[in-house]
Design a protein around this motif. Structure first.
Motif, PDB file in Angstrom:
ATOM      1  N   ALA A  32     -95.720 -48.894  -2.001  1.00 47.61           N
ATOM      2  CA  ALA A  32     -96.410 -48.651  -0.731  1.00 47.61           C
ATOM      3  C   ALA A  32     -97.751 -47.968  -0.973  1.00 47.61           C
ATOM      4  N   ALA A  33     -98.749 -48.352  -0.196  1.00 45.46           N
ATOM      5  CA  ALA A  33    -100.099 -47.807  -0.379  1.00 45.46           C
ATOM      6  C   ALA A  33    -100.149 -46.315  -0.062  1.00 45.46           C
ATOM      7  N   ASP A  34     -99.393 -45.868   0.960  1.00 40.16           N
ATOM      8  CA  ASP A  34     -99.469 -44.466   1.353  1.00 40.16           C
ATOM      9  C   ASP A  34     -98.538 -43.562   0.542  1.00 40.16           C
ATOM     10  N   LYS A  35     -97.684 -44.134  -0.288  1.00 38.59           N
ATOM     11  CA  LYS A  35     -96.748 -43.387  -1.139  1.00 38.59           C
ATOM     12  C   LYS A  35     -95.754 -42.553  -0.337  1.00 38.59           C
ATOM     13  N   GLN A  36     -95.705 -42.758   0.984  1.00 36.70           N
ATOM     14  CA  GLN A  36     -94.763 -42.014   1.825  1.00 36.70           C
ATOM     15  C   GLN A  36     -93.738 -42.936   2.482  1.00 36.70           C
ATOM     16  N   THR A  37     -93.905 -44.215   2.346  1.00 40.66           N
ATOM     17  CA  THR A  37     -92.968 -45.174   2.935  1.00 40.66           C
ATOM     18  C   THR A  37     -91.653 -45.160   2.160  1.00 40.66           C
ATOM     19  N   THR A  38     -90.557 -45.131   2.881  1.00 41.83           N
ATOM     20  CA  THR A  38     -89.256 -45.133   2.222  1.00 41.83           C
ATOM     21  C   THR A  38     -88.649 -46.524   2.257  1.00 41.83           C
ATOM     22  N   THR A  39     -87.775 -46.767   1.303  1.00 42.08           N
ATOM     23  CA  THR A  39     -87.047 -48.021   1.235  1.00 42.08           C
ATOM     24  C   THR A  39     -85.574 -47.701   1.075  1.00 42.08           C
ATOM     25  N   LYS A  84     -81.836 -43.684   0.361  1.00 39.89           N
ATOM     26  CA  LYS A  84     -83.255 -43.823   0.674  1.00 39.89           C
ATOM     27  C   LYS A  84     -84.081 -43.277  -0.487  1.00 39.89           C
ATOM     28  N   GLN A  85     -85.214 -43.909  -0.715  1.00 33.16           N
ATOM     29  CA  GLN A  85     -86.148 -43.367  -1.691  1.00 33.16           C
ATOM     30  C   GLN A  85     -87.559 -43.820  -1.333  1.00 33.16           C
ATOM     31  N   PHE A  86     -88.545 -43.141  -1.886  1.00 31.24           N
ATOM     32  CA  PHE A  86     -89.919 -43.540  -1.629  1.00 31.24           C
ATOM     33  C   PHE A  86     -90.201 -44.872  -2.317  1.00 31.24           C
ATOM     34  N   ASP A  87     -90.938 -45.721  -1.621  1.00 32.09           N
ATOM     35  CA  ASP A  87     -91.293 -47.037  -2.144  1.00 32.09           C
ATOM     36  C   ASP A  87     -92.549 -46.896  -3.011  1.00 32.09           C
TER      37      ASP A  87
END
Length: 258
Positions: A140-147, A134-137
């Motif tokens: 993503a606009a919120d910079k907290q979404t993981t991918t 897992k890592q931060f996407d």
């Protein structure tokens, strides 16, 4: 009221005050512990135990080492995926128990090299573990979404998958690892758990045993395996981890003691 009864009442009062005082101290310490305030002391006790009772590795785990010597000898980076295919084929001939790649295979290489690696994985089906993480996407606009980063489908269908994410403790050091992790309702083992010789997978967290002396873990240079300069018998029945230790590649974590 007699003098003796007055003395008894005084004793009872003192004992009651003491009990209340003890309870108050106990409650304060318990609250401090539950809030993580004593973790630093636990860490020091763990470290002392590891230092006081060092031990050698079992030699069940063998590291095929992407080290500085291999980088210099092979001369390019990243390496052609055909290298990994050849190393995997060489290791499979030795009949190891498990082989884990701590290498990202989420992007495409040349079609020819990808086919060679996929074919090697097919022949090793049931023995090979590939990493997911897992890592931060960053998009993503919120910079907290993981991918979730996973191997290419052509590779993943022939291998088991294991999470390689690690999380430091409050002192910034990696002391524990998970046995599994979850992504959108699906639970997968970590790479450590996938390598463990157990029939039933457990959940939870385990402490890393830093009493094991790193210098006693067998490490064999990747370039030597690739060139066929290593006795295959060294890998028979072993759990093999193929990963980087070269400082140039930056795959290092802060841990206790070392």
């Amino acid at each position: 009221m007699t003098f003796a009864s007055i003395i008894k009442l005084c004793h009872r009062w003192i004992r009651a005050r003491r009990r209340r005082g003890h309870l108050a101290v106990f409650a304060l310490v318990a609250a401090f512990y539950l809030a993580g305030g004593l973790e630093f002391l636990e860490y020091k006790l763990f470290d002392f135990r590891f230092l006081a009772a060092p031990r050698t590795a079992t030699e069940q785990v063998v590291v095929v080492d992407i080290d500085t010597a291999s980088l210099r000898e092979l001369g390019v980076w990243p390496w052609p995926r055909a290298y990994h295919a050849k190393v995997l084929e060489t290791l499979l001939k030795a009949n190891p128990r498990r082989i884990a790649f701590d290498i990202d295979f989420s992007s495409r290489s040349t079609a020819k090299d990808d086919r060679a690696f996929a074919e090697a994985l097919r022949r090793g089906a049931g023995k090979v573990v590939l990493p997911v993480f897992k890592q931060f996407d960053p998009t993503a606009a919120d910079k907290q979404t993981t991918t979730l980063t996973v191997p290419l489908a052509a590779f993943a269908k022939h291998a088991d998958l294991g999470f390689v994410n690690v999380r430091p403790e409050v002192d910034g050091l990696v002391r524990r690892m998970a046995l599994d992790d979850e992504w959108k309702g699906r639970t997968l083992p970590t790479m450590a758990a996938a390598l463990a010789p157990v029939a039933t997978r457990a959940s939870g967290i385990f402490h890393i045993d830093f009493s094991i002396l790193p210098r006693t873990i067998p490490r064999i240079s990747y370039a030597r395996v690739l060139s066929g300069a290593v006795d295959p018998g060294l890998f028979a029945g072993k759990d093999i981890i193929i990963g980087t230790t070269a400082i140039e590649l930056g795959d290092h974590l802060a841990i206790p003691l070392y």
